[in-house]
Design a protein around this motif. Structure first.
Motif, PDB file in Angstrom:
ATOM      1  N   ASN A   1       0.846  -1.121   0.077  1.00  0.00           N
ATOM      2  CA  ASN A   1       0.172  -0.115   0.010  1.00  0.00           C
ATOM      3  C   ASN A   1       0.721   1.249  -0.105  1.00  0.00           C
ATOM      4  O   ASN A   1       0.655   2.058   0.932  1.00  0.00           O
ATOM      5  CB  ASN A   1      -0.828   0.002   1.011  1.00  0.00           C
ATOM      6  CG  ASN A   1      -2.047  -0.986   1.054  1.00  0.00           C
ATOM      7  OD1 ASN A   1      -2.483  -1.247  -0.075  1.00  0.00           O
ATOM      8  ND2 ASN A   1      -2.638  -1.672   2.226  1.00  0.00           N
TER       9      ASN A   1
ATOM     10  N   SER B   1       1.346  -8.704  -8.791  1.00  0.00           N
ATOM     11  CA  SER B   1       0.990  -7.728  -7.949  1.00  0.00           C
ATOM     12  C   SER B   1      -0.159  -7.264  -8.308  1.00  0.00           C
ATOM     13  O   SER B   1      -0.686  -7.327  -9.648  1.00  0.00           O
ATOM     14  CB  SER B   1       2.155  -6.690  -7.887  1.00  0.00           C
ATOM     15  OG  SER B   1       2.216  -6.103  -9.379  1.00  0.00           O
ATOM     16  N   SER B   2      -1.090  -6.431  -7.359  1.00  0.00           N
ATOM     17  CA  SER B   2      -2.326  -5.925  -7.816  1.00  0.00           C
ATOM     18  C   SER B   2      -1.918  -4.268  -7.560  1.00  0.00           C
ATOM     19  O   SER B   2      -0.976  -3.937  -6.656  1.00  0.00           O
ATOM     20  CB  SER B   2      -3.455  -6.389  -7.245  1.00  0.00           C
ATOM     21  OG  SER B   2      -3.216  -6.152  -5.572  1.00  0.00           O
ATOM     22  N   THR B   3      -2.464  -3.487  -8.439  1.00  0.00           N
ATOM     23  CA  THR B   3      -2.316  -2.110  -8.164  1.00  0.00           C
ATOM     24  C   THR B   3      -3.761  -1.220  -8.344  1.00  0.00           C
ATOM     25  O   THR B   3      -4.760  -1.862  -9.022  1.00  0.00           O
ATOM     26  CB  THR B   3      -1.272  -1.445  -9.371  1.00  0.00           C
ATOM     27  OG1 THR B   3      -1.946  -1.790 -10.805  1.00  0.00           O
ATOM     28  CG2 THR B   3       0.257  -2.309  -9.254  1.00  0.00           C
ATOM     29  N   LYS B   4      -3.622   0.200  -8.320  1.00  0.00           N
ATOM     30  CA  LYS B   4      -4.433   0.884  -8.746  1.00  0.00           C
ATOM     31  C   LYS B   4      -3.928   2.311  -8.960  1.00  0.00           C
ATOM     32  O   LYS B   4      -3.099   2.695  -8.545  1.00  0.00           O
ATOM     33  CB  LYS B   4      -5.545   0.898  -7.375  1.00  0.00           C
ATOM     34  CG  LYS B   4      -5.361   2.030  -6.486  1.00  0.00           C
ATOM     35  CD  LYS B   4      -6.534   2.098  -5.409  1.00  0.00           C
ATOM     36  CE  LYS B   4      -6.441   3.646  -5.015  1.00  0.00           C
ATOM     37  NZ  LYS B   4      -7.610   3.752  -3.965  1.00  0.00           N
ATOM     38  N   THR B   5      -4.834   3.204  -9.899  1.00  0.00           N
ATOM     39  CA  THR B   5      -4.412   4.318 -10.094  1.00  0.00           C
ATOM     40  C   THR B   5      -5.074   5.365  -9.077  1.00  0.00           C
ATOM     41  O   THR B   5      -6.187   5.289  -9.151  1.00  0.00           O
ATOM     42  CB  THR B   5      -4.912   4.717 -11.775  1.00  0.00           C
ATOM     43  OG1 THR B   5      -4.167   3.451 -12.437  1.00  0.00           O
ATOM     44  CG2 THR B   5      -4.369   6.107 -12.034  1.00  0.00           C
ATOM     45  N   LEU B   6      -4.334   6.165  -8.799  1.00  0.00           N
ATOM     46  CA  LEU B   6      -4.914   7.050  -7.670  1.00  0.00           C
ATOM     47  C   LEU B   6      -5.301   8.340  -8.555  1.00  0.00           C
ATOM     48  O   LEU B   6      -4.841   8.695  -9.445  1.00  0.00           O
ATOM     49  CB  LEU B   6      -3.563   7.667  -6.788  1.00  0.00           C
ATOM     50  CG  LEU B   6      -2.768   6.527  -6.155  1.00  0.00           C
ATOM     51  CD1 LEU B   6      -1.432   7.187  -5.638  1.00  0.00           C
ATOM     52  CD2 LEU B   6      -3.773   5.753  -5.153  1.00  0.00           C
ATOM     53  N   SER B   7      -6.232   8.863  -7.752  1.00  0.00           N
ATOM     54  CA  SER B   7      -6.770  10.264  -8.114  1.00  0.00           C
ATOM     55  C   SER B   7      -5.853  11.415  -7.619  1.00  0.00           C
ATOM     56  O   SER B   7      -4.789  11.152  -7.122  1.00  0.00           O
ATOM     57  CB  SER B   7      -8.159  10.541  -7.162  1.00  0.00           C
ATOM     58  OG  SER B   7      -7.610  10.947  -6.029  1.00  0.00           O
TER      59      SER B   7
ATOM     60  N   GLU C   1      -5.363  11.858  -3.955  1.00  0.00           N
ATOM     61  CA  GLU C   1      -4.658  10.638  -3.406  1.00  0.00           C
ATOM     62  C   GLU C   1      -3.282  10.555  -3.785  1.00  0.00           C
ATOM     63  O   GLU C   1      -2.337  10.248  -2.947  1.00  0.00           O
ATOM     64  CB  GLU C   1      -5.259   9.286  -3.952  1.00  0.00           C
ATOM     65  CG  GLU C   1      -6.546   9.124  -3.541  1.00  0.00           C
ATOM     66  CD  GLU C   1      -7.520   7.841  -4.182  1.00  0.00           C
ATOM     67  OE1 GLU C   1      -8.113   7.218  -3.394  1.00  0.00           O
ATOM     68  OE2 GLU C   1      -7.392   7.854  -5.314  1.00  0.00           O
TER      69      GLU C   1
ATOM     70  N   GLU D   1      -0.031  10.679  -1.270  1.00  0.00           N
ATOM     71  CA  GLU D   1       1.101   9.639  -1.149  1.00  0.00           C
ATOM     72  C   GLU D   1       2.404  10.174  -1.548  1.00  0.00           C
ATOM     73  O   GLU D   1       3.250   9.648  -1.011  1.00  0.00           O
ATOM     74  CB  GLU D   1       0.346   8.564  -2.329  1.00  0.00           C
ATOM     75  CG  GLU D   1      -0.737   7.926  -1.613  1.00  0.00           C
ATOM     76  CD  GLU D   1      -0.471   6.823  -0.509  1.00  0.00           C
ATOM     77  OE1 GLU D   1       0.694   6.659  -0.127  1.00  0.00           O
ATOM     78  OE2 GLU D   1      -1.823   7.054   0.354  1.00  0.00           O
TER      79      GLU D   1
END
Length: 107
Positions: free
Chosen positions: A5, A23-29, A32, A36
């Motif tokens: 995270n 791996s798993s990921t997400k694109t941040l706003s 966010e 980060e």
């Protein structure tokens, strides 16, 4: 499974996949992302503070500079604009070349 995270450089997922792992990921706003980046700046600064030699220190400074570049962009500016502001402040207030430690000021 390790849970991180945390914000990572763009090619890290590709590098992980290259080792045969997933791996798993997400694109941040945008908000966010700024949050980060700020958190990452503390992480990298701590790594700089704990560097044992000049080479490690320079590696961590490079990471901090990458974060500064990204933060400048999120605030709608270029690193050149940041450098322009740095130079202006240096002209007005000086830099840190003289290694001055302010002890106190009397009223």
């Amino acid at each position: 499974m390790l849970i991180y995270n945390k914000l990572v450089r763009d090619r890290i997922p590709e590098i992980i996949e290259g080792t045969g792992k997933r791996s798993s990921t997400k694109t941040l706003s945008k908000s966010e992302f700024i949050k980060e980046l700020r958190r990452k700046s503390f992480e990298e600064l701590e790594e700089y503070m704990n560097a044992d030699n000049h080479e490690e220190a320079l590696e961590e400074l490079a990471d901090l500079l990458e974060i500064i570049h990204a933060l400048a962009e999120t605030h709608g500016a270029s690193i050149e604009k940041v450098e322009e502001l740095r130079k202006q402040k240096a002209e007005e207030r000086g830099g840190f070349k003289e290694k001055i430690l302010l002890i106190d000021v009397e009223d």
